[in-house]
Design a protein around this motif. Sequence first.
Motif, mmCIF file in Angstrom:
data_model
loop_
_atom_site.group_PDB
_atom_site.id
_atom_site.type_symbol
_atom_site.label_atom_id
_atom_site.label_comp_id
_atom_site.label_asym_id
_atom_site.label_seq_id
_atom_site.Cartn_x
_atom_site.Cartn_y
_atom_site.Cartn_z
ATOM 1 N N GLY A 145 0.668 -1.313 -0.110
ATOM 2 C CA GLY A 145 -0.031 0.186 -0.011
ATOM 3 C C GLY A 145 0.758 1.510 0.209
ATOM 4 N N TYR A 146 0.104 2.159 0.429
ATOM 5 C CA TYR A 146 0.920 3.603 0.583
ATOM 6 C C TYR A 146 0.949 4.075 1.988
ATOM 7 C CZ TYR A 146 -0.039 3.653 -4.538
ATOM 8 O OH TYR A 146 -0.118 3.282 -5.783
ATOM 9 N N LEU A 147 1.831 4.858 2.107
ATOM 10 C CA LEU A 147 2.121 5.653 3.783
ATOM 11 C C LEU A 147 1.102 6.903 3.249
ATOM 12 C CD1 LEU A 147 3.018 6.042 6.448
ATOM 13 C CD2 LEU A 147 4.752 7.321 5.548
ATOM 14 N N ALA A 148 -0.320 6.684 4.064
ATOM 15 C CA ALA A 148 -1.331 7.813 3.917
ATOM 16 C C ALA A 148 -1.126 8.941 4.845
ATOM 17 C CB ALA A 148 -2.665 7.103 3.808
ATOM 18 N N GLN A 149 -0.654 8.691 6.218
ATOM 19 C CA GLN A 149 -0.429 9.577 7.203
ATOM 20 C C GLN A 149 0.429 9.246 8.294
ATOM 21 O OE1 GLN A 149 -4.345 10.120 9.038
ATOM 22 N NE2 GLN A 149 -3.414 11.065 10.860
ATOM 23 N N CYS A 150 1.124 10.276 8.602
ATOM 24 C CA CYS A 150 2.321 10.100 9.442
ATOM 25 C C CYS A 150 2.581 11.453 10.346
ATOM 26 C CB CYS A 150 3.809 9.772 8.825
ATOM 27 S SG CYS A 150 5.044 9.538 9.573
ATOM 28 N N THR A 151 2.663 11.205 11.457
ATOM 29 C CA THR A 151 2.797 12.325 12.662
ATOM 30 C C THR A 151 4.081 12.118 13.429
ATOM 31 O OG1 THR A 151 0.403 12.564 12.856
ATOM 32 C CG2 THR A 151 1.895 13.559 14.497
ATOM 33 N N GLN A 152 5.090 12.965 13.239
ATOM 34 C CA GLN A 152 6.207 12.869 14.126
ATOM 35 C C GLN A 152 6.264 13.540 15.456
ATOM 36 O OE1 GLN A 152 10.034 13.034 11.787
ATOM 37 N NE2 GLN A 152 8.812 14.291 10.436
ATOM 38 N N THR A 153 6.670 12.900 16.512
ATOM 39 C CA THR A 153 6.665 13.471 17.702
ATOM 40 C C THR A 153 8.060 13.333 18.542
ATOM 41 O OG1 THR A 153 4.432 13.011 18.085
ATOM 42 C CG2 THR A 153 5.646 13.803 20.201
ATOM 43 N N PHE A 154 8.927 14.546 18.680
ATOM 44 C CA PHE A 154 9.926 14.526 19.361
ATOM 45 C C PHE A 154 9.993 14.560 20.799
ATOM 46 C CE2 PHE A 154 10.484 16.050 14.931
ATOM 47 C CZ PHE A 154 11.522 14.986 14.394
ATOM 48 N N THR A 155 10.457 13.693 21.579
ATOM 49 C CA THR A 155 10.440 13.663 22.982
ATOM 50 C C THR A 155 11.471 13.832 23.852
ATOM 51 O OG1 THR A 155 10.555 11.089 22.830
ATOM 52 C CG2 THR A 155 8.400 12.128 22.470
ATOM 53 N N LYS A 156 12.765 13.866 23.202
ATOM 54 C CA LYS A 156 14.002 14.119 24.152
ATOM 55 C C LYS A 156 14.823 14.933 23.208
ATOM 56 C CE LYS A 156 17.140 11.370 27.003
ATOM 57 N NZ LYS A 156 16.820 12.197 28.235
ATOM 58 N N PHE A 157 15.826 15.586 23.740
ATOM 59 C CA PHE A 157 16.886 16.347 23.239
ATOM 60 C C PHE A 157 18.042 16.489 23.850
ATOM 61 C CE2 PHE A 157 12.425 17.880 22.644
ATOM 62 C CZ PHE A 157 12.318 18.273 21.197
ATOM 63 N N ASN A 158 19.240 16.690 23.142
ATOM 64 C CA ASN A 158 20.561 16.781 24.067
ATOM 65 C C ASN A 158 20.477 18.024 24.420
ATOM 66 O OD1 ASN A 158 21.116 18.368 21.770
ATOM 67 N ND2 ASN A 158 22.709 16.941 20.971
ATOM 68 N N GLU A 159 21.819 18.452 25.110
ATOM 69 C CA GLU A 159 22.051 19.627 25.630
ATOM 70 C C GLU A 159 22.133 20.987 24.445
ATOM 71 O OE1 GLU A 159 23.308 17.155 26.468
ATOM 72 O OE2 GLU A 159 23.462 17.045 28.476
ATOM 73 N N LYS A 160 22.257 20.453 23.329
ATOM 74 C CA LYS A 160 22.293 21.641 22.414
ATOM 75 C C LYS A 160 21.031 21.606 21.669
ATOM 76 C CE LYS A 160 27.216 20.834 21.635
ATOM 77 N NZ LYS A 160 28.299 20.260 20.484
ATOM 78 N N CYS A 170 2.042 5.875 12.251
ATOM 79 C CA CYS A 170 1.799 5.591 10.665
ATOM 80 C C CYS A 170 0.717 5.073 10.442
ATOM 81 C CB CYS A 170 3.113 4.862 10.531
ATOM 82 S SG CYS A 170 4.601 5.698 10.812
ATOM 83 N N VAL A 171 0.043 5.565 9.354
ATOM 84 C CA VAL A 171 -1.008 4.870 8.813
ATOM 85 C C VAL A 171 -0.816 4.531 7.302
ATOM 86 C CG1 VAL A 171 -3.744 5.121 8.588
ATOM 87 C CG2 VAL A 171 -2.534 6.219 10.423
ATOM 88 N N PHE A 172 -1.074 3.296 6.818
ATOM 89 C CA PHE A 172 -0.834 2.788 5.331
ATOM 90 C C PHE A 172 -2.159 2.410 4.885
ATOM 91 C CE2 PHE A 172 3.213 2.018 7.858
ATOM 92 C CZ PHE A 172 3.982 2.676 6.961
ATOM 93 N N HIS A 173 -2.370 2.687 3.797
ATOM 94 C CA HIS A 173 -3.658 2.153 3.092
ATOM 95 C C HIS A 173 -3.407 1.380 2.101
ATOM 96 C CE1 HIS A 173 -6.238 6.166 4.003
ATOM 97 N NE2 HIS A 173 -5.894 5.563 5.058
ATOM 98 N N GLN A 174 -4.000 0.157 2.223
ATOM 99 C CA GLN A 174 -3.611 -1.156 1.342
ATOM 100 C C GLN A 174 -4.121 -0.753 -0.300
ATOM 101 O OE1 GLN A 174 -6.197 -4.561 1.576
ATOM 102 N NE2 GLN A 174 -4.384 -5.818 1.892
ATOM 103 N N VAL A 175 -3.206 -1.304 -0.916
ATOM 104 C CA VAL A 175 -3.545 -1.446 -2.457
ATOM 105 C C VAL A 175 -3.356 -2.924 -2.857
ATOM 106 C CG1 VAL A 175 -2.866 -0.812 -4.784
ATOM 107 C CG2 VAL A 175 -2.837 0.798 -3.101
ATOM 108 N N THR A 176 -4.416 -3.584 -3.607
ATOM 109 C CA THR A 176 -4.382 -4.928 -4.117
ATOM 110 C C THR A 176 -2.988 -5.392 -4.439
ATOM 111 O OG1 THR A 176 -6.642 -4.905 -4.413
ATOM 112 C CG2 THR A 176 -5.260 -6.651 -5.231
ATOM 113 N N ASN A 177 -2.475 -6.497 -3.771
ATOM 114 C CA ASN A 177 -1.159 -7.076 -4.163
ATOM 115 C C ASN A 177 -1.102 -7.083 -5.704
ATOM 116 O OD1 ASN A 177 1.231 -8.284 -4.462
ATOM 117 N ND2 ASN A 177 0.887 -9.650 -2.624
#
Length: 245
Positions: A145-160, A170-177
């Motif tokens: 299928g295809y990657l139809a939706q994706c949300t990134q969340t950054f949860t930790k950072f270094n000192e800089k 991630c949400v993927f929508h199927q396409v027939t094989n």
Amino acid sequence: MFVGVPNPNILMPLEKMTITVTAGDEKGKKITVLYNPEQYVQSRSVNMTKENAFGANGQESQVPSGDSETLSFTLFFDTMSAGAEVGGSPIDKAKFAGNSLLPSAAKMLDVRDYTQEIYNLMRFDTSIHSIPPLKLEWSSLQFYGYLAQCTQTFTKFNEKGMPVRATMECVFHQVTNLLEDAKMHPFESPDTTKYRTVVQGDSLWAMAVKEYGQPEQWRTIASANGLANPRRLRSGERLVLPAID
């Protein structure tokens, strides 16, 4: 001193989920996730469309139409540490191992270098006039299928302020094989003109693979039907699939 059964991941690393691009400029590119998802969810729904029944005093009938299947999960990314359970290429694993030995302020692996690989799977590929089709594999799971939706969340950072830990929904929508279908059901005489009715989820790329076995033939279909914008297909529209040599 610890005495007991060793971590089995050291002797036999866990099988990792892989995402492979199956067409377009990056055909054959394979992404191995750093950490397997803890769970995944497959879902499908059926839409009921109301239609007036002819000569039935306004009574309505229910006409079902199915949506394509969706696959959703959360991926975890962390460049702060390394262990036998971490996936990626041998080069990635060596980077993680070296980076894990550095003090926090000196760590140099930006987690975005790894999240962006997946995020970019939603970028438009001009060679196939679509976002790239994908194959997901994880043990017995195989999903096309295809990657139809994706949300990134950054949860930790270094000192800089550099992000070193993240999650991706991630949400993927199927396409027939289509590729496997092509092996099981030989193409129907591509040297003969045919007609196809567009259904929900159709794309010119998919029709080209199923009819000709060549995704780049989407241009032939677009030209034969005078489609100025091949991305805009209407359900119920009838298309001609011209013969090719």
